[in-house]
Design a protein around this motif. Structure first.
Motif, mmCIF file in Angstrom:
data_model
loop_
_atom_site.group_PDB
_atom_site.id
_atom_site.type_symbol
_atom_site.label_atom_id
_atom_site.label_comp_id
_atom_site.label_asym_id
_atom_site.label_seq_id
_atom_site.Cartn_x
_atom_site.Cartn_y
_atom_site.Cartn_z
ATOM 1 N N ASP A 122 1.576 5.775 0.412
ATOM 2 C CA ASP A 122 0.509 6.754 0.610
ATOM 3 C C ASP A 122 -0.623 6.272 1.510
ATOM 4 O OD1 ASP A 122 1.796 8.545 -1.178
ATOM 5 O OD2 ASP A 122 0.977 7.410 -2.869
ATOM 6 N N ASP A 123 -0.442 5.117 2.150
ATOM 7 C CA ASP A 123 -1.527 4.560 2.972
ATOM 8 C C ASP A 123 -0.958 4.029 4.278
ATOM 9 O OD1 ASP A 123 -3.679 3.143 4.093
ATOM 10 O OD2 ASP A 123 -4.505 2.692 2.112
ATOM 11 N N ILE A 124 -1.069 4.816 5.339
ATOM 12 C CA ILE A 124 -0.497 4.430 6.634
ATOM 13 C C ILE A 124 -1.202 3.203 7.202
ATOM 14 C CG2 ILE A 124 -0.109 5.178 9.017
ATOM 15 C CD1 ILE A 124 0.246 7.992 8.010
ATOM 16 N N GLY A 125 -2.513 3.097 6.952
ATOM 17 C CA GLY A 125 -3.244 1.940 7.448
ATOM 18 C C GLY A 125 -2.720 0.643 6.853
ATOM 19 N N VAL A 126 -2.466 0.652 5.561
ATOM 20 C CA VAL A 126 -1.913 -0.534 4.908
ATOM 21 C C VAL A 126 -0.495 -0.794 5.409
ATOM 22 C CG1 VAL A 126 -1.211 -1.528 2.698
ATOM 23 C CG2 VAL A 126 -3.369 -0.294 2.878
ATOM 24 N N GLN A 127 0.269 0.262 5.623
ATOM 25 C CA GLN A 127 1.618 0.092 6.167
ATOM 26 C C GLN A 127 1.570 -0.622 7.517
ATOM 27 O OE1 GLN A 127 3.498 3.946 6.382
ATOM 28 N NE2 GLN A 127 3.081 4.408 4.228
ATOM 29 N N LEU A 128 0.660 -0.206 8.379
ATOM 30 C CA LEU A 128 0.554 -0.829 9.688
ATOM 31 C C LEU A 128 0.094 -2.278 9.569
ATOM 32 C CD1 LEU A 128 0.848 -0.364 12.722
ATOM 33 C CD2 LEU A 128 -1.564 0.322 12.784
ATOM 34 N N LEU A 129 -0.808 -2.544 8.639
ATOM 35 C CA LEU A 129 -1.268 -3.921 8.426
ATOM 36 C C LEU A 129 -0.110 -4.810 7.983
ATOM 37 C CD1 LEU A 129 -3.552 -5.995 8.219
ATOM 38 C CD2 LEU A 129 -3.960 -5.192 5.883
ATOM 39 N N GLU A 130 0.680 -4.318 7.064
ATOM 40 C CA GLU A 130 1.829 -5.095 6.583
ATOM 41 C C GLU A 130 2.839 -5.314 7.708
ATOM 42 O OE1 GLU A 130 1.562 -3.319 2.008
ATOM 43 O OE2 GLU A 130 2.832 -2.349 3.536
ATOM 44 N N ASN A 131 3.118 -4.264 8.462
ATOM 45 C CA ASN A 131 4.071 -4.348 9.565
ATOM 46 C C ASN A 131 3.594 -5.304 10.653
ATOM 47 O OD1 ASN A 131 5.286 -2.065 12.097
ATOM 48 N ND2 ASN A 131 6.444 -3.623 11.034
ATOM 49 N N SER A 132 2.325 -5.197 11.043
ATOM 50 C CA SER A 132 1.792 -6.040 12.108
ATOM 51 C C SER A 132 1.699 -7.498 11.685
ATOM 52 C CB SER A 132 0.423 -5.535 12.565
ATOM 53 O OG SER A 132 -0.524 -5.574 11.513
ATOM 54 N N THR A 133 1.329 -7.754 10.433
ATOM 55 C CA THR A 133 1.228 -9.137 9.959
ATOM 56 C C THR A 133 2.585 -9.829 9.986
ATOM 57 O OG1 THR A 133 -0.634 -8.582 8.505
ATOM 58 C CG2 THR A 133 0.564 -10.600 8.013
ATOM 59 N N ALA A 134 3.602 -9.147 9.501
ATOM 60 C CA ALA A 134 4.949 -9.719 9.528
ATOM 61 C C ALA A 134 5.410 -9.962 10.961
ATOM 62 C CB ALA A 134 5.927 -8.791 8.816
ATOM 63 N N THR A 135 5.097 -9.039 11.870
ATOM 64 C CA THR A 135 5.516 -9.183 13.263
ATOM 65 C C THR A 135 4.833 -10.369 13.931
ATOM 66 O OG1 THR A 135 5.904 -6.793 13.443
ATOM 67 C CG2 THR A 135 5.639 -8.022 15.497
ATOM 68 N N VAL A 136 3.530 -10.519 13.705
ATOM 69 C CA VAL A 136 2.792 -11.653 14.285
ATOM 70 C C VAL A 136 3.400 -12.976 13.840
ATOM 71 C CG1 VAL A 136 0.600 -12.887 14.221
ATOM 72 C CG2 VAL A 136 0.622 -10.425 14.587
#
Length: 241
Positions: free
Chosen positions: A35-49
């Motif tokens: 339910d939180d796209i911002g948190v989804q992007l944070l999780e996705n970007s952190t793993a990618t970095v």
């Protein structure tokens, strides 16, 4: 195994694992924070970095850790006049290894999360803002990679490239694909990180334009020539024979 075959295998594996990280963490983010796209992007970007930095360190000494056709093309273009950089003979192999690796990585991520292995994304992404964002993201990536290489700081590439991509996830509306192979690979996962086939041509055109802009900036700001094995990580740091 020949030196070229070893390098192509490294590019295939590195790009496959990079896409698996991007797609897999996107699936996990959607499951963990539905339910939180911002948190989804944070999780996705952190793993990618984190994943990208590690992959550059692991595969850089073997192939240069390009994982990206525009990096390989710019490497060839910048070095061809002086006979340095990736050779024209090896360039098609790099691009093929990166692209097939990206598709494999998306399929692998689908399987790891118990989804259908073969999918086609329905996530349409092309807007004027997205296209401009891809130009900016790709130009910046090329400037980072080759600016470091030409200034003798290629050893910092793992941290710097990872940090740039992580930042670009947030300051570009496209979330910084900046990579034709990864763009094509992400077509094959109808998930958070996917991209619909109809959106791909716009992204590829923007990435090519961004690469040319980035190359021009590098040529102006860093006129000295650097060999291809300095981008992204020096290949001569280990004996690959």
């Amino acid at each position: 195994m020949t030196d070229l075959a070893r390098r192509l295998l490294a590019e295939f594996l590195g790009t496959a694992l990079l896409v698996a990280v991007v797609v897999g963490s996107g699936i996990a983010a959607r499951q963990l924070s539905p339910d939180d796209i911002g948190v989804q992007l944070l999780e996705n970007s952190t793993a990618t970095v984190l994943g990208l930095a590690v992959l550059i360190l692991v595969f850089g000494p073997v192939s240069g850790a390009h994982f990206n056709p525009v990096v390989s093309v710019v490497d060839w273009l910048l070095g061809r006049r002086r006979g340095t950089g990736l050779s024209g003979r090896d360039l098609p192999g790099y691009i093929a290894a990166q692209t097939t690796g990206a598709v494999f990585g998306a399929i692998l991520a689908n399987i790891m999360f118990d989804r259908s292995a073969l999918q086609i994304s329905t996530h349409h992404r092309v807007t004027t803002g997205h296209v401009i964002a891809e130009v900016v993201a790709t130009a910046g990536l090329i400037a980072v990679v080759f600016g470091l290489a030409r200034s003798g700081r290629a050893a910092l590439s793992a941290a710097a490239v990872g940090a740039y991509i992580g930042a670009a996830y947030w300051f570009t509306s496209s979330t910084s694909f900046a990579n034709p192979a990864v763009t094509i690979g992400r077509v094959f996962s109808d998930t958070f990180a996917g991209i619909a086939p109809a959106s791909v041509p716009g992204y590829l055109a923007a990435q090519l334009l961004g690469a040319l802009i980035g190359m021009a900036l590098v040529a102006i700001l860093y006129p000295a020539t650097a060999a291809a094995d300095k981008a992204v990580i020096p290949r001569d740091t280990i004996d690959t024979h």
